[in-house]
Design a protein around this motif. Sequence first.
Motif, PDB file in Angstrom:
ATOM      1  N   TYR A  21     -95.939  62.201   6.595  1.00  0.00           N
ATOM      2  CA  TYR A  21     -95.983  60.732   6.510  1.00  0.00           C
ATOM      3  C   TYR A  21     -95.539  60.065   7.819  1.00  0.00           C
ATOM      4  CZ  TYR A  21     -94.943  55.960   5.092  1.00  0.00           C
ATOM      5  OH  TYR A  21     -94.904  54.581   5.022  1.00  0.00           O
ATOM      6  N   ARG A  38     -88.351  45.896  11.138  1.00  0.00           N
ATOM      7  CA  ARG A  38     -87.389  46.453  10.173  1.00  0.00           C
ATOM      8  C   ARG A  38     -85.974  46.036  10.579  1.00  0.00           C
ATOM      9  NH1 ARG A  38     -89.736  50.727   7.153  1.00  0.00           N
ATOM     10  NH2 ARG A  38     -91.502  51.754   8.115  1.00  0.00           N
ATOM     11  N   ALA A  53     -88.687  51.954  -3.245  1.00  0.00           N
ATOM     12  CA  ALA A  53     -89.775  52.689  -2.570  1.00  0.00           C
ATOM     13  C   ALA A  53     -89.353  53.016  -1.136  1.00  0.00           C
ATOM     14  CB  ALA A  53     -91.084  51.889  -2.619  1.00  0.00           C
ATOM     15  N   ASP A  73     -87.370  55.883  -5.201  1.00  0.00           N
ATOM     16  CA  ASP A  73     -88.798  56.098  -4.942  1.00  0.00           C
ATOM     17  C   ASP A  73     -89.329  56.939  -6.099  1.00  0.00           C
ATOM     18  OD1 ASP A  73     -90.576  55.901  -2.071  1.00  0.00           O
ATOM     19  OD2 ASP A  73     -91.369  57.239  -3.606  1.00  0.00           O
ATOM     20  N   MET A  74     -90.630  56.824  -6.319  1.00  0.00           N
ATOM     21  CA  MET A  74     -91.256  57.588  -7.392  1.00  0.00           C
ATOM     22  C   MET A  74     -91.586  59.007  -6.931  1.00  0.00           C
ATOM     23  SD  MET A  74     -94.411  55.986  -9.453  1.00  0.00           S
ATOM     24  CE  MET A  74     -95.594  56.213  -8.151  1.00  0.00           C
ATOM     25  N   MET A  98     -87.340  56.925  -9.325  1.00  0.00           N
ATOM     26  CA  MET A  98     -87.498  55.799 -10.255  1.00  0.00           C
ATOM     27  C   MET A  98     -88.789  55.019  -9.972  1.00  0.00           C
ATOM     28  SD  MET A  98     -84.505  53.035 -10.970  1.00  0.00           S
ATOM     29  CE  MET A  98     -83.201  54.243 -11.083  1.00  0.00           C
ATOM     30  N   ASP A  99     -89.330  54.452 -11.034  1.00  0.00           N
ATOM     31  CA  ASP A  99     -90.526  53.607 -10.915  1.00  0.00           C
ATOM     32  C   ASP A  99     -90.093  52.174 -10.587  1.00  0.00           C
ATOM     33  OD1 ASP A  99     -92.853  52.179 -11.223  1.00  0.00           O
ATOM     34  OD2 ASP A  99     -93.156  52.706 -13.344  1.00  0.00           O
ATOM     35  N   ALA A 100     -90.627  51.634  -9.518  1.00  0.00           N
ATOM     36  CA  ALA A 100     -90.282  50.272  -9.084  1.00  0.00           C
ATOM     37  C   ALA A 100     -90.611  49.227 -10.148  1.00  0.00           C
ATOM     38  CB  ALA A 100     -91.046  49.942  -7.806  1.00  0.00           C
ATOM     39  N   SER A 116     -90.049  47.721   1.801  1.00  0.00           N
ATOM     40  CA  SER A 116     -90.938  47.565   2.959  1.00  0.00           C
ATOM     41  C   SER A 116     -92.196  48.395   2.771  1.00  0.00           C
ATOM     42  CB  SER A 116     -90.217  47.968   4.254  1.00  0.00           C
ATOM     43  OG  SER A 116     -89.804  49.306   4.222  1.00  0.00           O
ATOM     44  N   LEU A 117     -93.300  47.791   3.161  1.00  0.00           N
ATOM     45  CA  LEU A 117     -94.621  48.455   3.141  1.00  0.00           C
ATOM     46  C   LEU A 117     -94.890  49.107   1.794  1.00  0.00           C
ATOM     47  CD1 LEU A 117     -94.440  50.181   6.671  1.00  0.00           C
ATOM     48  CD2 LEU A 117     -94.778  47.782   6.121  1.00  0.00           C
TER      49      LEU A 117
HETATM   50  C1  LIG Z   1     -96.323  53.222   2.290  1.00  0.00           C
HETATM   51  S1  LIG Z   1     -94.901  54.028   1.680  1.00  0.00           S
HETATM   52  C2  LIG Z   1     -93.597  53.020   2.338  1.00  0.00           C
HETATM   53  C3  LIG Z   1     -92.315  53.784   2.471  1.00  0.00           C
HETATM   54  C4  LIG Z   1     -91.146  53.009   3.091  1.00  0.00           C
HETATM   55  N1  LIG Z   1     -90.756  51.883   2.294  1.00  0.00           N
HETATM   56  C5  LIG Z   1     -91.429  52.575   4.501  1.00  0.00           C
HETATM   57  O1  LIG Z   1     -91.190  51.411   4.838  1.00  0.00           O
HETATM   58  O2  LIG Z   1     -91.864  53.429   5.318  1.00  0.00           O
HETATM   59  C6  LIG Z   1     -94.924  53.547  -0.025  1.00  0.00           C
HETATM   60  C7  LIG Z   1     -93.860  54.229  -0.856  1.00  0.00           C
HETATM   61  O3  LIG Z   1     -93.883  53.628  -2.162  1.00  0.00           O
HETATM   62  C8  LIG Z   1     -93.630  54.652  -3.117  1.00  0.00           C
HETATM   63  N2  LIG Z   1     -94.118  54.171  -4.414  1.00  0.00           N
HETATM   64  C9  LIG Z   1     -95.387  53.873  -4.755  1.00  0.00           C
HETATM   65  N3  LIG Z   1     -95.444  53.411  -6.017  1.00  0.00           N
HETATM   66  C10 LIG Z   1     -94.169  53.431  -6.484  1.00  0.00           C
HETATM   67  C11 LIG Z   1     -93.574  53.055  -7.719  1.00  0.00           C
HETATM   68  N4  LIG Z   1     -94.308  52.563  -8.734  1.00  0.00           N
HETATM   69  N5  LIG Z   1     -92.236  53.188  -7.839  1.00  0.00           N
HETATM   70  C12 LIG Z   1     -91.480  53.672  -6.823  1.00  0.00           C
HETATM   71  N6  LIG Z   1     -91.995  54.049  -5.629  1.00  0.00           N
HETATM   72  C13 LIG Z   1     -93.314  53.917  -5.464  1.00  0.00           C
HETATM   73  C14 LIG Z   1     -94.362  55.852  -2.558  1.00  0.00           C
HETATM   74  O4  LIG Z   1     -93.915  57.061  -3.138  1.00  0.00           O
HETATM   75  C15 LIG Z   1     -94.042  55.724  -1.068  1.00  0.00           C
HETATM   76  O5  LIG Z   1     -92.859  56.401  -0.750  1.00  0.00           O
END
Ligand SMILES: C[S@@+](CC[C@H](N)C(=O)[O-])C[C@H]1O[C@@H](n2cnc3c(N)ncnc32)[C@H](O)[C@@H]1O
Length: 208
Positions: A21, A38, A53, A73-74, A98-100, A116-117
């Motif tokens: 990633y 950031r 996340a 994060d999930m 955890m699910d957001a 973020s993102l």
């Molecule tokens: C594009 S990445 C961004 C990661 C980090 N926040 C950053 O700024 O680099 C998106 C993240 O969201 C997490 N994610 C997606 N859907 C989610 C959910 N429903 N609950 C928790 N995490 C989730 C993914 O596993 C991933 O780690």
Amino acid sequence: MTVPRSKADIKAKYDGMAGRYNLVETPYELLLGIKNLRRQLLQGATGKVLEIAVGTGKNLSHYSKDCEITAVDMSTGMLGVARRHAEGLGRNIAFRTMDAEALAFPDRSFDTVVSSLSLCTFPNPVAAVREMARVCRPEGRILLLEHGRSDHEWLGQWMDHRADKHARRVGCRWNRHPLDIVQQAGLTLIKAKRTFLGIMHQIEAQPS
Ligand SMILES: C[S@@+](CC[C@H](N)C(=O)[O-])C[C@H]1O[C@@H](n2cnc3c(N)ncnc32)[C@H](O)[C@@H]1O
């Protein structure tokens, strides 16, 4: 490769790409100046902080030492990378899978909620932002660094055209509208700054 739409698809996508990633994201981080964004955003984080996340933990080095951080994060794969990063930084962070969209925290339990993102990846981003508001203290802050559809129409249309291809590659919908999502979730906007052809959003809000 199909467009990841369900939570299971999205989890599998990020579990699968956790190890690469940071490498995949490096061109976007450099092009859009994300590291600096950031740092700017997280100057506003205080007290008991929840990061939603958290991914590979790219925000972790930007928090003040006084913040007490919980990060969720999930994807267990992404959390594994974030854990190792936190150890390298010497920061004591509570990581939870955890699910957001269904946070297992009581109402009003954090001073600052950060993401973020991420609004680009949640199947229901409005539900996720509502959860952020629920767990944030009424006088607290919700800090978001997001990307969305450019407000330059030529670029916005190009992003629309490539949206599925981009989602297949990195699992995110890059033509969403973060400010509309925040508004639909009912937050009170305190500050919003848009940069890089209207793609990047720094958002400071409070639960309504
Ligand atoms: C594009 S990445 C961004 C990661 C980090 N926040 C950053 O700024 O680099 C998106 C993240 O969201 C997490 N994610 C997606 N859907 C989610 C959910 N429903 N609950 C928790 N995490 C989730 C993914 O596993 C991933 O780690």
